[in-house]
Design a protein around this motif. Sequence first.
Motif, PDB file in Angstrom:
ATOM      1  N   ILE A 149     -18.940 -20.020 -39.403  1.00 44.30           N
ATOM      2  CA  ILE A 149     -17.965 -20.611 -38.479  1.00 44.30           C
ATOM      3  C   ILE A 149     -16.587 -20.775 -39.112  1.00 44.30           C
ATOM      4  N   PRO A 150     -16.487 -21.337 -40.334  1.00 43.18           N
ATOM      5  CA  PRO A 150     -15.140 -21.495 -40.911  1.00 43.18           C
ATOM      6  C   PRO A 150     -14.371 -20.182 -41.031  1.00 43.18           C
ATOM      7  N   ILE A 151     -15.033 -19.143 -41.540  1.00 42.29           N
ATOM      8  CA  ILE A 151     -14.310 -17.897 -41.805  1.00 42.29           C
ATOM      9  C   ILE A 151     -14.024 -17.130 -40.527  1.00 42.29           C
ATOM     10  N   GLU A 152     -14.977 -17.102 -39.573  1.00 41.25           N
ATOM     11  CA  GLU A 152     -14.705 -16.344 -38.349  1.00 41.25           C
ATOM     12  C   GLU A 152     -13.604 -17.010 -37.520  1.00 41.25           C
ATOM     13  N   MET A 153     -13.472 -18.325 -37.587  1.00 37.78           N
ATOM     14  CA  MET A 153     -12.385 -18.994 -36.861  1.00 37.78           C
ATOM     15  C   MET A 153     -11.028 -18.615 -37.457  1.00 37.78           C
ATOM     16  N   ALA A 188      -0.160 -10.908 -17.321  1.00 36.37           N
ATOM     17  CA  ALA A 188      -1.566 -11.139 -17.004  1.00 36.37           C
ATOM     18  C   ALA A 188      -2.441 -10.059 -17.643  1.00 36.37           C
ATOM     19  N   LEU A 189      -1.976  -8.817 -17.592  1.00 33.78           N
ATOM     20  CA  LEU A 189      -2.721  -7.715 -18.197  1.00 33.78           C
ATOM     21  C   LEU A 189      -2.816  -7.869 -19.705  1.00 33.78           C
ATOM     22  N   ALA A 190      -1.739  -8.329 -20.328  1.00 37.10           N
ATOM     23  CA  ALA A 190      -1.727  -8.501 -21.783  1.00 37.10           C
ATOM     24  C   ALA A 190      -2.796  -9.486 -22.226  1.00 37.10           C
ATOM     25  N   ILE A 191      -2.996 -10.558 -21.463  1.00 34.76           N
ATOM     26  CA  ILE A 191      -4.014 -11.557 -21.812  1.00 34.76           C
ATOM     27  C   ILE A 191      -5.408 -10.935 -21.764  1.00 34.76           C
ATOM     28  N   ILE A 192      -5.672 -10.148 -20.729  1.00 36.83           N
ATOM     29  CA  ILE A 192      -6.973  -9.483 -20.622  1.00 36.83           C
ATOM     30  C   ILE A 192      -7.159  -8.481 -21.759  1.00 36.83           C
ATOM     31  N   LEU A 193      -6.094  -7.793 -22.131  1.00 32.11           N
ATOM     32  CA  LEU A 193      -6.181  -6.843 -23.241  1.00 32.11           C
ATOM     33  C   LEU A 193      -6.496  -7.551 -24.562  1.00 32.11           C
ATOM     34  N   VAL A 194      -5.947  -8.753 -24.752  1.00 32.88           N
ATOM     35  CA  VAL A 194      -6.281  -9.530 -25.953  1.00 32.88           C
ATOM     36  C   VAL A 194      -7.784  -9.786 -25.995  1.00 32.88           C
ATOM     37  N   TYR A 195      -8.330 -10.164 -24.854  1.00 31.72           N
ATOM     38  CA  TYR A 195      -9.781 -10.386 -24.772  1.00 31.72           C
ATOM     39  C   TYR A 195     -10.559  -9.120 -25.122  1.00 31.72           C
ATOM     40  N   LEU A 196     -10.163  -8.003 -24.534  1.00 37.54           N
ATOM     41  CA  LEU A 196     -10.887  -6.747 -24.736  1.00 37.54           C
ATOM     42  C   LEU A 196     -10.820  -6.271 -26.188  1.00 37.54           C
ATOM     43  N   ILE A 197      -9.686  -6.499 -26.822  1.00 39.59           N
ATOM     44  CA  ILE A 197      -9.498  -6.005 -28.193  1.00 39.59           C
ATOM     45  C   ILE A 197     -10.096  -6.953 -29.229  1.00 39.59           C
ATOM     46  N   ILE A 224     -14.736 -10.076 -33.261  1.00 43.94           N
ATOM     47  CA  ILE A 224     -14.988 -11.385 -33.871  1.00 43.94           C
ATOM     48  C   ILE A 224     -16.463 -11.743 -33.774  1.00 43.94           C
ATOM     49  N   ILE A 225     -17.094 -11.464 -32.640  1.00 46.12           N
ATOM     50  CA  ILE A 225     -18.525 -11.735 -32.486  1.00 46.12           C
ATOM     51  C   ILE A 225     -19.331 -10.912 -33.488  1.00 46.12           C
ATOM     52  N   LEU A 226     -18.995  -9.636 -33.605  1.00 41.60           N
ATOM     53  CA  LEU A 226     -19.702  -8.767 -34.550  1.00 41.60           C
ATOM     54  C   LEU A 226     -19.458  -9.203 -35.996  1.00 41.60           C
ATOM     55  N   ALA A 227     -18.237  -9.670 -36.271  1.00 40.58           N
ATOM     56  CA  ALA A 227     -17.923 -10.148 -37.621  1.00 40.58           C
ATOM     57  C   ALA A 227     -18.745 -11.380 -37.973  1.00 40.58           C
ATOM     58  N   SER A 228     -18.923 -12.297 -37.016  1.00 41.16           N
ATOM     59  CA  SER A 228     -19.710 -13.498 -37.281  1.00 41.16           C
ATOM     60  C   SER A 228     -21.170 -13.146 -37.535  1.00 41.16           C
ATOM     61  N   PHE A 229     -21.701 -12.189 -36.771  1.00 34.67           N
ATOM     62  CA  PHE A 229     -23.087 -11.754 -36.986  1.00 34.67           C
ATOM     63  C   PHE A 229     -23.220 -11.070 -38.351  1.00 34.67           C
ATOM     64  N   SER A 230     -22.284 -10.211 -38.669  1.00 31.49           N
ATOM     65  CA  SER A 230     -22.322  -9.501 -39.954  1.00 31.49           C
ATOM     66  C   SER A 230     -22.251 -10.480 -41.118  1.00 31.49           C
ATOM     67  N   MET A 231     -21.422 -11.510 -40.978  1.00 30.69           N
ATOM     68  CA  MET A 231     -21.285 -12.494 -42.042  1.00 30.69           C
ATOM     69  C   MET A 231     -22.573 -13.287 -42.229  1.00 30.69           C
ATOM     70  N   ALA A 232     -23.237 -13.589 -41.113  1.00 34.66           N
ATOM     71  CA  ALA A 232     -24.514 -14.302 -41.195  1.00 34.66           C
ATOM     72  C   ALA A 232     -25.545 -13.464 -41.953  1.00 34.66           C
ATOM     73  N   ILE A 233     -25.627 -12.183 -41.634  1.00 34.12           N
ATOM     74  CA  ILE A 233     -26.590 -11.305 -42.296  1.00 34.12           C
ATOM     75  C   ILE A 233     -26.234 -11.140 -43.773  1.00 34.12           C
ATOM     76  N   VAL A 262     -11.734 -17.152 -28.259  1.00 31.37           N
ATOM     77  CA  VAL A 262     -12.296 -16.054 -29.055  1.00 31.37           C
ATOM     78  C   VAL A 262     -13.081 -16.614 -30.240  1.00 31.37           C
ATOM     79  N   GLY A 263     -12.519 -17.619 -30.918  1.00 37.42           N
ATOM     80  CA  GLY A 263     -13.224 -18.236 -32.042  1.00 37.42           C
ATOM     81  C   GLY A 263     -14.522 -18.894 -31.621  1.00 37.42           C
ATOM     82  N   ASP A 264     -14.500 -19.568 -30.461  1.00 36.52           N
ATOM     83  CA  ASP A 264     -15.724 -20.218 -29.961  1.00 36.52           C
ATOM     84  C   ASP A 264     -16.802 -19.192 -29.622  1.00 36.52           C
TER      85      ASP A 264
END
Length: 348
Positions: free
Chosen positions: A324-328, A287-296, A301-310, A225-227
């Motif tokens: 990168i430091p803060i979003e990780m 197995a479902l729980a792992i996929i739910l972690v991805y979905l949630i 995190i991706i949107l947060a990294s973009f927002s932080m850049a802006i 997720v961090g990557d």
Amino acid sequence: MIFPVVLGVRGAVNGVLSGRLTTGLHTGLVEASLRGNTRYYRMLLSSVFALSLVSSATIGLIVFSIGNVFYGVPLGDLPFIIYACVTINALAVFITAPITSLLGFLSYRRGMDPDIFVYPASSTVADILATVCYVITLSLVFWWGPAGRIAIALVSYGFCFIALLLTVLFGKEREYWRTIREALMAVFAVGIIEGLSGAVLSGVKAYIERYPSILVIYPALIDTVGDAGSIFGSLSTTRLALGTLDARMGAIKGGLGELLQVEIAALMMYAIYSGIAFIGEGSEACALAIILVYLIATLPIILASFSMAILTFTRGLDPDNFVIPIEMAFADSLVTSVLAMLVYLRVV
């Protein structure tokens, strides 16, 4: 107590180097060569060394303060804790900085986008090497006794001397002090985020430990997720520097294709983790729980990294010193919280 904090600081410093390096390669400020590179690249490495020294010494003080208040760590251990933190980061930065640089240079030369490749690859290597440096430092102390303490003190003073020498060489560069000033803000923010999340989530993590297979893949869940966030964030900071991305939130529409690619790549990895959890626990719910972690967790995190850049760019800051430091750190906290919540709610 020292290890997770030092590891977080090491990751934050490497995140600053990765972000600045990849943007520098795209803008021409950095050449794709370890030898005969630009003054900007040498200044960047020098500021990373100074950043490692100041942040590790400060983190040592914070670790001692926490230990003194909650665990009764005596004042006499303060020098040892600071020496240990500085030594671990000194050994790590001497190894990881050239490796991160080489990964950036090689990927750029071969026509790959270093924004996509460098941090995900270098962060894994940096974590492993920081762990090795941690083991070496503590081995010196506990196996060699007083001689070991003298050894890490000498390493610390040697690192101080090198950092001061580099400051003399590059101290007249405004970008040198800007990097240290802004990156220190990010490193301290990471320390606060991880410290608070560690305190709040320490009991919550006990729920995760009930499932050995999930515990095994737990670090990979966080890293993936961090990557994902670091890739999209790094792409965004490079485009802001090149002037090909408008500094507004609506500009994310132009990167939806890349966002989707990052999401799919993360989903593929999570599908593998889900399979491991299913095989290890024999439970479809795991197995479902792992996929739910991805979905949630992944998209926020991706949107947060973009927002932080802006946000940082519009405030006149260099987004590569922050994104990168803060979003990780946020990824660590969010994945842990979501996974623990799913376990607590007996989704697993």
